[in-house]
Enzyme design. Structure first.
Site, PDB file in Angstrom:
ATOM      1  CB  ALA A  57      -6.975  -2.902  11.488  1.00 56.87           C
ATOM      2  CD  GLN A  62      -2.742   1.420   2.365  1.00 52.72           C
ATOM      3  OE1 GLN A  62      -2.253   1.838   3.408  1.00 52.72           O
ATOM      4  NE2 GLN A  62      -4.022   1.131   2.248  1.00 52.72           N
ATOM      5  CG  ASN A 101     -11.306  -2.257   7.866  1.00 53.67           C
ATOM      6  OD1 ASN A 101     -11.577  -1.329   8.626  1.00 53.67           O
ATOM      7  ND2 ASN A 101     -10.277  -3.040   8.066  1.00 53.67           N
ATOM      8  N   GLY A 102     -14.232  -3.088   9.270  1.00 51.47           N
ATOM      9  CA  GLY A 102     -14.964  -2.401  10.338  1.00 51.47           C
ATOM     10  C   GLY A 102     -15.851  -3.348  11.115  1.00 51.47           C
ATOM     11  CG  HIS A 126     -11.434   1.501   5.463  1.00 51.42           C
ATOM     12  ND1 HIS A 126     -10.574   0.775   6.251  1.00 51.42           N
ATOM     13  CD2 HIS A 126     -10.819   1.616   4.271  1.00 51.42           C
ATOM     14  CE1 HIS A 126      -9.486   0.466   5.567  1.00 51.42           C
ATOM     15  NE2 HIS A 126      -9.611   0.973   4.365  1.00 51.42           N
ATOM     16  CB  CYS A 142     -12.183  10.275   0.224  1.00 47.04           C
ATOM     17  SG  CYS A 142     -13.204  11.538  -0.538  1.00 47.04           S
TER      18      CYS A 142
END
Length: 438
Positions: free
Chosen positions: A195, A79, A171-172, A138, A108
């Site tokens: 994560a 990344q 993700n989340g 995310h 963003c």
């Protein structure tokens, strides 16, 4: 070989990966990726790398990628953060032989509120048209970070998945294997990224919650083979032993102070012994304290308090520590803040009580209270220099200094220019003559 597209890329190059370890700054190094792969992770990312630095600094490339991979560490996605297309391409070309794909961090800056799912969808469709082959959503706004991460919006993720024809990762709110399965079922995504959950339990994707020391010892063994900065190791141990360090707080100080890998391993061993003593004293039928699902020596998630939502079911439970922080208890202040409080007992850390500053007309930083241009010092200096003006509020005296300089030059007596003498005359240049040496 033709370039694989969309789902073909995900199924062939990435092996149809469903369990993904997220890119984490200073936390997803090779040793941790290998540990995660041993316990169910099918795809890993490198930490986010700075594209511009990656291009110009050979040591940066070596330390963060070239010497931080191995054959067992595949498939792997690198990344980058970048804001210049040419720089991003150059960095990707330098990294392409060490990974299976390149990822661009698209942090963003626009806040996408929960009422604006259509904006999220349009943004994702724009990325797909630009050539994106896999998209990770995310499901949080830019304000949802750190202690205010709260719950991610699976509704947004589901809307994006329906709107694009490329694989999507979510993700989340991923704290256990059950969350992974529920997320895939609810949103229809191809894979799920973790994560925070992974940091507290690297065996998350196996559906296991082992004893902390089991994974701590395994990680330290891997670090012996694949060294990394000591700060990374210490941070991982703090996450793994998080709940135990709330019980045996004196060992938190020791873990923070040790300067060697051997020292960190010794503290981890001492934590293991303390946990085994706690197990031996455990009474039959006794339940975990502090509202934890398991006893503190078991790998389990840490639920961050959300900004509003306090439901553990949604991944945003408020801990006792968080509630005390909201009530302004000084007992839970960080050490640095406690020291400041000792120096100044009247100091407050309540953000609502902090003074409000007027903003600079140009950059938005706090402006000087007595600035004649209503700017911060940096912007004021540029303008004052350009216009040869003064700003007493910032101590900038470009106009005054210029006037003093001109006045000083005007007061100096003019020196009489000497008359030009001809060659050969007194005071003149000597005539040039040729000579030869025998």
């Amino acid at each position: 070989m033709p370039k694989l597209q969309g789902f073909e890329f995900w199924s062939c190059t990435l092996g149809g990966a469903r369990h993904v370890v997220a890119p984490m700054v200073d936390q997803s190094e090779l040793a941790w990726r290998l540990l995660s792969r041993r316990h169910g992770a099918q795809l890993c990312y490198t930490p986010m790398l700075h594209a511009q630095v990656f291009i110009r600094d050979a040591n940066y490339r070596k330390e963060n990628l070239y010497c931080d991979v191995c054959p067992e560490d595949r498939p792997l996605i690198v990344q980058f953060c970048a804001n210049d297309p040419e720089v991003f391409v150059q960095a990707a070309l330098l990294a392409q032989d060490y990974c299976d794909a390149i990822d661009l961090n698209l942090g963003c800056p626009q806040m996408i509120a929960k009422r604006e799912i259509d904006k999220t969808v349009r943004y994702a469709q724009m990325l797909e048209k630009a050539g994106c082959q896999l998209l990770t959503v995310h499901g949080r706004t830019k304000e949802q970070k750190g202690p205010l991460s709260g719950t991610a919006s699976w509704e947004h993720i589901k809307a994006v998945r329906k709107a694009v024809a490329i694989p999507v990762f979510a993700n989340g709110n991923i704290q256990c294997l059950r969350d992974v399965e529920r997320c895939i079922q609810d949103t229809g995504v191809q894979g799920v990224m973790s994560a925070e959950g992974n940091l507290h339990n690297p065996a998350l994707f196996e559906g296991r919650s082992p004893a902390v020391w089991e994974l701590a010892e395994e990680y330290l063994d891997i670090v012996q083979q694949h060294p990394c900065p000591l700060s990374y190791v210490r941070a991982h141990l703090f996450k793994l032993w998080h709940h135990t360090l709330q019980v045996h707080q004196q060992l938190r100080e020791e873990l923070a102070k040790v300067k060697t890998l051997e020292g960190i391993a010794a503290v981890s061993q001492e934590l293991k012994l303390r946990c085994q003593e706690d197990i031996s004293r455990q009474k039959e039928g006794e339940k975990p304290s502090g509202g934890l699902p398991f006893f503190h020596w078991i790998c389990q998630p840490y639920f961050r308090p959300g900004p509003r939502d306090g439901s553990r079911e949604s991944g945003g439970a408020r801990s006792k520590r968080a509630l005390e922080e909201e009530e302004g208890s000084t007992d839970v202040l960080s050490k640095n803040k406690q020291k400041k409080k000792l120096r100044n007992p009247h100091k407050t850390f309540d953000p609502s009580l902090k003074p409000k500053y007027a903003k600079c007309d140009q950059c938005g930083n706090p402006k000087g209270n007595r600035c004649v241009f209503n700017l911060c010092r940096g912007c004021c200096k540029k303008r004052a220099f350009k216009e040869t003006a003064d700003c007493p509020g910032h101590g900038l005296l470009f106009k005054t200094k210029l006037e003093k300089s001109l006045a000083w030059k005007g007061a100096q007596p003019r020196l009489q220019e000497p008359q030009q003498a001809r060659p050969g005359e007194p005071g003149g240049f000597p005539e040039v003559m040729g000579s030869a040496l025998a």
